[in-house]
Design an enzyme around this catalytic site. Structure first.
Site, PDB file in Angstrom:
ATOM      1  CE  LYS A 119      -4.074  -2.247   1.571  1.00  0.00           C
ATOM      2  NZ  LYS A 119      -3.798  -3.477   2.057  1.00  0.00           N
TER       3      LYS A 119
HETATM    4  C1  LIG Z   1      -4.424  -4.396   1.517  1.00  0.00           C
HETATM    5  C2  LIG Z   1      -3.746  -5.936   1.310  1.00  0.00           C
HETATM    6  C3  LIG Z   1      -4.219  -6.901   0.502  1.00  0.00           C
HETATM    7  C4  LIG Z   1      -5.586  -6.728  -0.209  1.00  0.00           C
HETATM    8  O1  LIG Z   1      -5.435  -5.980  -1.127  1.00  0.00           O
HETATM    9  P1  LIG Z   1      -6.885  -5.508  -1.860  1.00  0.00           P
HETATM   10  O2  LIG Z   1      -6.332  -4.008  -2.704  1.00  0.00           O
HETATM   11  O3  LIG Z   1      -7.897  -4.816  -0.563  1.00  0.00           O
HETATM   12  O4  LIG Z   1      -7.304  -6.570  -2.582  1.00  0.00           O
HETATM   13  C5  LIG Z   1      -3.374  -8.105   0.307  1.00  0.00           C
HETATM   14  N1  LIG Z   1      -2.459  -8.208   1.309  1.00  0.00           N
HETATM   15  C6  LIG Z   1      -1.983  -7.326   1.895  1.00  0.00           C
HETATM   16  C7  LIG Z   1      -0.738  -7.559   2.638  1.00  0.00           C
HETATM   17  C8  LIG Z   1      -2.665  -6.027   2.128  1.00  0.00           C
HETATM   18  O5  LIG Z   1      -2.192  -5.317   2.863  1.00  0.00           O
END
Ligand SMILES: *Cc1c(COP(=O)(O)O)cnc(C)c1O
Length: 475
Positions: A119
Site C-alpha cells: 500500500k
Molecule cells: C491490503 C492488502 C491486501 C488486499 O489488497 P486489496 O487491494 O484490498 O485487494 C492483500 N495483502 C496485503 C498484505 C494487504 O495489505
C-alpha cells in the site's frame, strides 16, 4: 502521445454524481451518489509506446503512466519531483524487485516502502498529491479511513505531520496483528488519531461509508478518503504491473499475475493496466478462506457470509468495495443498473449475475480460494525449495498461482508474476510456525515494540464515532 490538453475525466459508477477532473476526484474520494469514480475512457498505450517504456526507471515509468490521468492540475515539474522524492525513500534500489522462484514463476516484492506493505507504493504518492492540492486551494481536510491492517499504517505514514490534514483511522479491535497495530498507534504526530472499533473490518468500512453518506457532516468537516475507494490509490498501483510485465518480456510476451485480494483494489489496478494496453493473459484472484470473490467468479453468485479471522488478516473481507468498479463495466457502464444490483446486495446479502455476462470477464479472471493450511504449506514449501521467506498474504497468492497452473488452463510457457504484498516480519507467528524461525524485523522497525501507543477504543456506534471525530479535527 497523449494530449494533455484533454486529460482523463472521471464518472461515478452510480451514474448520478457529476463528472470530475483528477484533483476533485482525489479530494472527493467516494462520489456523492455513493458510487466510485472511474475513468470516463481508458487511454491506451500503443505497443511501440509500451516497448519504449523498457528503458525507464521505476519513477520515470510512474510519471509516464500517471500523467494522462492527472492532467495539468499539478505543474509537471512538481509532479515529477514528487514522484522521484517518494520512491527515493524506498529501501530497495529497484523499488519493486522481481525474484525468480521457478521457470516462468516470479515473486514481485512490494514491501520496500516505509510500512513494509504494497500500500505504500500508492499511498505515499497520494499523500504528496493531497498536500499539493490542498495547499493550492488553501483548505484543510479530515481524512477518515477504515483498515484491516496495512492501509492504516500506510495512510498514517503518508499523512503524518502534514499541515492541512487531520487523519482518523478505524481498525477492528483485536483483529489486526500486534505489529500492524503498533505501526499505527505508535506514530507520534498531533494530526494522527487511531480508533480501535469494537467490530469487524466490514463494520469499520460501513462506519466510514455512513460518515461519508451524511452529506451535511461530510461537508462540515471536509471529509476525504484514502481507502482504495479513492481512485488516486489505484492509479499508482498500475505502475508495478507494467514494471514487472516489461521485465519478463512484455509487450512481446503475454503475462499472468496472481494477486492476493481483499477489497479488490490491487487487482483492479491490474485490470486497469490491461485496459491501458498491457498484454495480460490472466489475472488470478487469490483469496483466503473468506472466499466470496472466488465463489462469485466460479458461480456468478455473490453471497455474504460471516467474516472469519485467517492467517492473512488484510484479506479478511466479505464486501469488496472496489468490485463495484468491475461490476460497472460488466453492466456496460450503466450506473442505475449497477446501483440496483448493489442495493439488492445490501438488503438481501446476495446477488446473481448471469453467467453469460460473467463470461465476458471469465477470460481475464480466474479465482482461487486458499485456506490457512494451504497457506502455511506454501510458506514452508517456498522456504524449503527456494530459501525465500514469504508472508501469509504472499503465500495465498503463490499457492493460487500454483493451483491455477496445475488445475487451470494456464500454459507452462506463460510467465506468472505472483505479488508479495507484505514483508514476512509483519506476520511473525505464522511464518515461525511454517519455517521454524522468526523472520527478522527490518531496521526501520527495530524499536517498534518499545514505543508508547496512542489509541482510542470506541463502540460500533455512529453517534459516538462521529462526535469523537468532530471533537478532535481542526477543520
Ligand atoms: C491490503 C492488502 C491486501 C488486499 O489488497 P486489496 O487491494 O484490498 O485487494 C492483500 N495483502 C496485503 C498484505 C494487504 O495489505
Amino acid at each position: 502521445m497523449f494530449n494533455l490538453e484533454k486529460p482523463v475525466r472521471y464518472i461515478s459508477t452510480r451514474g448520478v454524481a457529476p463528472e470530475l477532473d483528477f484533483d476533485d476526484v482525489l479530494i472527493t474520494g467516494l462520489a456523492r451518489d455513493g458510487g466510485l469514480y472511474v475513468p470516463k475512457e481508458w487511454p491506451r498505450f500503443s505497443k511501440a509506446e509500451i516497448e519504449s517504456m523498457k528503458s525507464l526507471t521505476y519513477s520515470e515509468l510512474a510519471v509516464k503512466i500517471m500523467e494522462p490521468f492527472i492532467g495539468d492540475n499539478i505543474p509537471t515539474d512538481d509532479f515529477i519531483a514528487l514522484v522521484h522524492k517518494t520512491y527515493s525513500r524506498f529501501q530497495h534500489s529497484a523499488i519493486a524487485p522481481l525474484k525468480q522462484l521457478e521457470n516462468n514463476l516470479w515473486l514481485l516484492e512490494l514491501f520496500h516502502g516505509p510500512t513494509l506493505a504494497f500500500k505504500d507504493y500508492a499511498m505515499q504518492i497520494l499523500g504528496g498529491l493531497f498536500d499539493e492540492a490542498l495547499r493550492r486551494r488553501g483548505k484543510r481536510t479530515t481524512i477518515v479511513g477504515a483498515t484491516s491492517g496495512d492501509t492504516g499504517s500506510a495512510a498514517i505514514e503518508a499523512c503524518k505531520n502534514r499541515e492541512a490534514i487531520d487523519i482518523f483511522i478505524l481498525f477492528p479491535k483485536g483483529r489486526v496483528s500486534s505489529i500492524q497495530q503498533r505501526q499505527m498507534t505508535t506514530v507520534d504526530a498531533p494530526n494522527v488519531h487511531t480508533i480501535a472499533l469494537e467490530g469487524t473490518f466490514d463494520d469499520c468500512q460501513d462506519m466510514v461509508k455512513s460518515l461519508f453518506n451524511d452529506l451535511e457532516y461530510r461537508d462540515k468537516y471536509n471529509l476525504s478518503a484514502v481507502n482504495s475507494i479513492n481512485w488516486a490509490r489505484l492509479l499508482p498501483q498500475i505502475i508495478y504491473y507494467f514494471w514487472a510485465a516489461l521485465a519478463v518480456g512484455a509487450p512481446d510476451r503475454k503475462v499472468a499475475f496472481s494477486v492476493p485480494s481483499g477489497n479488490f483494489g490491487n487487482i483492479f489496478s491490474a485490470y486497469a493496466a490491461e485496459s491501458l494496453g498491457l498484454p495480460i493473459e490472466k489475472l488470478i484472484i487469490a483469496t483466503n478462506k473468506n472466499d466470496i470473490l472466488s465463489r462469485f467468479f466460479n458461480s456468478g453468485i455473490m453471497e455474504i457470509r460471516e467474516v472469519q479471522p485467517s492467517l492473512s488478516p488484510s484479506m479478511d473481507i466479505q464486501v469488496s468495495s472496489n468490485f463495484e468498479r468491475l461490476l460497472f463495466d460488466l453492466c456496460d457502464r450503466d450506473g442505475p443498473v449497477t446501483k440496483g444490483i448493489l442495493d439488492d446486495f445490501r438488503s438481501k446479502g446476495t446477488f446473481n449475475i448471469k453467467m453469460d455476462i460473467l463470461n465476458q470477464s471469465a477470460d481475464m479472471f480466474s479465482a482461487v480460494g486458499v485456506d490457512d493450511k494451504a497457506t502455511l504449506d506454501r510458506i514452508q514449501n517456498t522456504y524449503r525449495s527456494t530459501g525465500e521467506t514469504i508472508d501469509p498474504h504472499s503465500a495465498v497468492g503463490l499457492e493460487a498461482a500454483h493451483q491455477a497452473r496445475s488445475f487451470g488452463s494456464l500454459s507452462p510457457e506463460l510467465p506468472i508474476i505472483s505479488l508479495a504484498c507484505a514483508h514476512p516480519a509483519k506476520f511473525p507467528d505464522p511464518v515461525k510456525e511454517a519455517t521454524g524461525s522468526y523472520p527478522i524485523l527490518p531496521a526501520q522497525l527495530d524499536d517498534l515494540l518499545k514505543r508508547p501507543e496512542k489509541v482510542t477504543v470506541l463502540p460500533n456506534d455512529f453517534k459516538t464515532v462521529s462526535s469523537y471525530i468532530a471533537d478532535n479535527t481542526n477543520v
